[in-house]
Design an enzyme around this catalytic site. Structure first.
Site, PDB file in Angstrom:
ATOM      1  N   THR A 125     -17.165 102.573  13.057  1.00 62.84           N
ATOM      2  CA  THR A 125     -15.770 102.724  12.642  1.00 62.84           C
ATOM      3  C   THR A 125     -14.824 102.056  13.641  1.00 62.84           C
ATOM      4  O   THR A 125     -15.144 101.970  14.830  1.00 62.84           O
ATOM      5  CB  THR A 125     -15.418 104.223  12.544  1.00 62.84           C
ATOM      6  OG1 THR A 125     -14.005 104.387  12.517  1.00 62.84           O
ATOM      7  CG2 THR A 125     -15.949 105.020  13.715  1.00 62.84           C
ATOM      8  N   ASP A 126     -13.657 101.641  13.150  1.00 63.75           N
ATOM      9  CA  ASP A 126     -12.644 101.077  14.059  1.00 63.75           C
ATOM     10  C   ASP A 126     -12.100 102.146  15.010  1.00 63.75           C
ATOM     11  O   ASP A 126     -11.457 101.824  16.011  1.00 63.75           O
ATOM     12  CB  ASP A 126     -11.500 100.424  13.277  1.00 63.75           C
ATOM     13  CG  ASP A 126     -10.674 101.395  12.445  1.00 63.75           C
ATOM     14  OD1 ASP A 126     -11.122 102.552  12.250  1.00 63.75           O
ATOM     15  OD2 ASP A 126      -9.589 101.005  11.977  1.00 63.75           O
ATOM     16  N   GLU A 127     -12.381 103.422  14.690  1.00 70.01           N
ATOM     17  CA  GLU A 127     -11.836 104.488  15.534  1.00 70.01           C
ATOM     18  C   GLU A 127     -12.441 104.488  16.935  1.00 70.01           C
ATOM     19  O   GLU A 127     -11.911 105.125  17.840  1.00 70.01           O
ATOM     20  CB  GLU A 127     -12.014 105.860  14.853  1.00 70.01           C
ATOM     21  CG  GLU A 127     -11.237 105.933  13.553  1.00 70.01           C
ATOM     22  CD  GLU A 127     -11.130 107.334  12.961  1.00 70.01           C
ATOM     23  OE1 GLU A 127     -11.117 108.314  13.713  1.00 70.01           O
ATOM     24  OE2 GLU A 127     -11.065 107.425  11.727  1.00 70.01           O
ATOM     25  N   TYR A 152     -15.236 112.980  17.127  1.00 69.74           N
ATOM     26  CA  TYR A 152     -15.847 112.144  16.082  1.00 69.74           C
ATOM     27  C   TYR A 152     -16.002 110.707  16.582  1.00 69.74           C
ATOM     28  O   TYR A 152     -17.114 110.148  16.588  1.00 69.74           O
ATOM     29  CB  TYR A 152     -15.003 112.174  14.798  1.00 69.74           C
ATOM     30  CG  TYR A 152     -15.306 111.022  13.857  1.00 69.74           C
ATOM     31  CD1 TYR A 152     -16.548 110.918  13.238  1.00 69.74           C
ATOM     32  CD2 TYR A 152     -14.358 110.023  13.602  1.00 69.74           C
ATOM     33  CE1 TYR A 152     -16.851 109.853  12.390  1.00 69.74           C
ATOM     34  CE2 TYR A 152     -14.646 108.962  12.754  1.00 69.74           C
ATOM     35  CZ  TYR A 152     -15.893 108.875  12.159  1.00 69.74           C
ATOM     36  OH  TYR A 152     -16.186 107.818  11.326  1.00 69.74           O
ATOM     37  N   LYS A 156     -19.359 108.367  17.536  1.00 65.36           N
ATOM     38  CA  LYS A 156     -19.672 107.078  16.891  1.00 65.36           C
ATOM     39  C   LYS A 156     -19.810 105.984  17.962  1.00 65.36           C
ATOM     40  O   LYS A 156     -20.679 105.118  17.878  1.00 65.36           O
ATOM     41  CB  LYS A 156     -18.592 106.702  15.876  1.00 65.36           C
ATOM     42  CG  LYS A 156     -18.500 107.613  14.662  1.00 65.36           C
ATOM     43  CD  LYS A 156     -19.730 107.603  13.767  1.00 65.36           C
ATOM     44  CE  LYS A 156     -19.882 106.333  12.960  1.00 65.36           C
ATOM     45  NZ  LYS A 156     -21.019 106.448  11.991  1.00 65.36           N
TER      46      LYS A 156
HETATM   47  P1  NAD Z   1     -19.011 111.261   4.107  1.00 60.54           P
HETATM   48  O1  NAD Z   1     -18.625 112.405   4.974  1.00 60.54           O
HETATM   49  O2  NAD Z   1     -18.384 111.121   2.759  1.00 60.54           O
HETATM   50  O3  NAD Z   1     -20.596 111.269   3.859  1.00 60.54           O
HETATM   51  C1  NAD Z   1     -21.505 111.527   4.885  1.00 60.54           C
HETATM   52  C2  NAD Z   1     -22.860 111.760   4.232  1.00 60.54           C
HETATM   53  O4  NAD Z   1     -23.834 111.935   5.285  1.00 60.54           O
HETATM   54  C3  NAD Z   1     -22.940 112.997   3.348  1.00 60.54           C
HETATM   55  O5  NAD Z   1     -23.595 112.698   2.133  1.00 60.54           O
HETATM   56  C4  NAD Z   1     -23.759 113.983   4.169  1.00 60.54           C
HETATM   57  O6  NAD Z   1     -24.502 114.911   3.385  1.00 60.54           O
HETATM   58  C5  NAD Z   1     -24.651 113.043   4.950  1.00 60.54           C
HETATM   59  N1  NAD Z   1     -25.149 113.630   6.190  1.00 60.54           N
HETATM   60  C6  NAD Z   1     -24.458 114.304   7.143  1.00 60.54           C
HETATM   61  N2  NAD Z   1     -25.281 114.706   8.125  1.00 60.54           N
HETATM   62  C7  NAD Z   1     -26.519 114.246   7.802  1.00 60.54           C
HETATM   63  C8  NAD Z   1     -27.782 114.313   8.421  1.00 60.54           C
HETATM   64  N3  NAD Z   1     -27.965 114.965   9.587  1.00 60.54           N
HETATM   65  N4  NAD Z   1     -28.834 113.714   7.831  1.00 60.54           N
HETATM   66  C9  NAD Z   1     -28.699 113.072   6.636  1.00 60.54           C
HETATM   67  N5  NAD Z   1     -27.515 112.999   5.987  1.00 60.54           N
HETATM   68  C10 NAD Z   1     -26.444 113.566   6.568  1.00 60.54           C
HETATM   69  O7  NAD Z   1     -18.791 109.965   4.978  1.00 60.54           O
HETATM   70  P2  NAD Z   1     -18.107 108.545   4.623  1.00 60.54           P
HETATM   71  O8  NAD Z   1     -16.647 108.681   4.734  1.00 60.54           O
HETATM   72  O9  NAD Z   1     -18.707 108.008   3.411  1.00 60.54           O
HETATM   73  O10 NAD Z   1     -18.604 107.703   5.883  1.00 60.54           O
HETATM   74  C11 NAD Z   1     -19.913 107.131   5.910  1.00 60.54           C
HETATM   75  C12 NAD Z   1     -20.105 106.402   7.212  1.00 60.54           C
HETATM   76  O11 NAD Z   1     -19.109 105.388   7.341  1.00 60.54           O
HETATM   77  C13 NAD Z   1     -19.964 107.286   8.447  1.00 60.54           C
HETATM   78  O12 NAD Z   1     -20.944 106.897   9.375  1.00 60.54           O
HETATM   79  C14 NAD Z   1     -18.566 106.986   8.960  1.00 60.54           C
HETATM   80  O13 NAD Z   1     -18.498 107.139  10.353  1.00 60.54           O
HETATM   81  C15 NAD Z   1     -18.411 105.528   8.557  1.00 60.54           C
HETATM   82  N6  NAD Z   1     -17.027 105.078   8.311  1.00 60.54           N
HETATM   83  C16 NAD Z   1     -16.231 105.765   7.448  1.00 60.54           C
HETATM   84  C17 NAD Z   1     -14.947 105.293   7.185  1.00 60.54           C
HETATM   85  C18 NAD Z   1     -14.038 105.987   6.184  1.00 60.54           C
HETATM   86  O14 NAD Z   1     -12.884 105.587   6.028  1.00 60.54           O
HETATM   87  N7  NAD Z   1     -14.493 107.005   5.477  1.00 60.54           N
HETATM   88  C19 NAD Z   1     -14.488 104.126   7.817  1.00 60.54           C
HETATM   89  C20 NAD Z   1     -15.343 103.459   8.703  1.00 60.54           C
HETATM   90  C21 NAD Z   1     -16.614 103.938   8.929  1.00 60.54           C
END
Ligand code: NAD
Length: 315
Positions: A125-127, A152, A156
């Protein structure tokens, strides 16, 4: 590098479910989705492709080394989305963020090394870059300092460091993506956009942190998924790729725009005490992925995409 089978972790979450749908539609890969189904995992997100013969779902945690090793032995590539992803939760309970986001990533890296995985993509993430002041013109590049603000983003950043160490020490073919804020369908209503839309639809108050001036750089989830596929297939091992759509908008503007689209009054806005350590502004420079991998965001009509997002939650 020929990849045929991919392990996608966290596939029942917001972004990974879009990624799985795209993979099954646009490629010939066989995919395994490993998801622990925490509160954030929703099998309904995968319902439309659950019976695809190239898709398999396994309910377990990325921290379960035995299961991870078994599944990784069946694939050529790994893409790690699984994470605890909500900043507010990380302020209340940081421990589980270290367990899933840091330890879970290391367990996947260990299994990938043991099984000679050809490509490991860590979805970061950009965070991890922290924030800039609201009036700054700075954009984060892949060389910007890591200054995570929340448990968080710190977890990451730690996972990113483990991935880079795996490349340097063991020559593992790891890439890292660092994307800005995603929006689109199938997102859990704990995050700003779906929270605003679902509350507005029920005429409930919309909490806005502080003065609402914090800026996020918004990208449509489909553009992020497209970038991830490019990195998976064409990225150079050991490299980091920033992903963003040059679309900086304040939280208050997002809330007001969504209220307008839902057809509700701005009177629903309720300013609440600011989030501790709240990042002011994110802005991402994605020149590298654009010039080196030929990626461009295409879902750039923000109002139209927001309308579609609102329509999804209406249904
Ligand atoms: P989300 O919270 O919607 O989904 C996370 C998923 O991971 C869920 O289905 C959950 O059940 C699963 N999970 C959690 N712990 C687990 C474990 N121990 N083992 C297996 N599965 C597990 O997340 P998102 O918003 O779709 O983000 C997905 C990824 O993208 C993350 O790594 C996040 O850091 C990254 N990301 C998100 C954003 C954003 O804007 N949402 C931006 C940049 C990066």
């Amino acid at each position: 590098m020929q990849i045929n089978t991919i392990l996608v972790t966290g596939g029942c979450g917001f972004i990974a479910s879009h990624f799985l749908r795209m993979l099954l539609r646009e490629t010939t890969y066989e995919v395994i989705n490993l998801d622990a189904l925490t509160y954030a995992g929703n099998p309904e997100n995968c319902a439309d492709f659950a019976t695809n013969p190239r898709y398999r779902f396994v309910k377990d945690s990325i921290t379960n080394a035995k299961v991870v090793n078994e599944l990784v032995s069946e694939v050529d590539g790994v893409i790690n989305f699984a994470a605890e992803s909500h900043v507010d939760n990380s302020i209340k309970n940081p421990g589980v963020f270290v367990e899933t986001n840091v330890l879970g990533t290391q367990i996947l890296l260990d299994a990938a090394r043991k099984n000679g995985i050809k490509r490991f993509l860590q979805v970061s993430t950009d965070e991890v870059y922290g924030d800039t002041s609201i009036d700054s013109a700075e954009k984060f590049t892949e060389h910007s300092e890591l200054k995570p603000s929340s448990p968080y983003s710190a977890s990451k950043a730690a996972a990113d460091m483990l991935c880079l160490a795996a490349f340097r020490t063991f020559d593992q073919p790891v890439c890292i993506s660092r994307c800005s804020n995603n929006y689109g369908t199938h997102q859990l209503p704990e995050k700003l956009m779906p929270l605003t839309i679902t509350r507005a639809l029920k005429s409930e108050k919309i909490p806005v942190y502080g003065d609402g001036k914090n800026i996020r750089d918004w990208i449509h989830v489909a553009d992020h998924c497209d970038a991830l596929l490019k990195i998976l297939e064409k990225g150079k091992a050991g490299e980091i790729y920033n992903v963003g759509a040059d679309n900086e908008v304040s939280n208050l503007t997002i809330v007001k725009t969504l209220l307008k689209l839902v057809g509700k009054s701005e009177d629903l806005i309720e300013f609440v005490a600011d989030r501790p350590g709240h990042d002011k502004r994110y802005a991402i420079d994605s020149t590298k992925i654009q010039t080196q991998l030929g990626w461009q965001p295409t879902h750039t009509d923000f109002t139209k995409e927001l309308e579609e997002t609102v329509n999804f939650y209406r249904k």
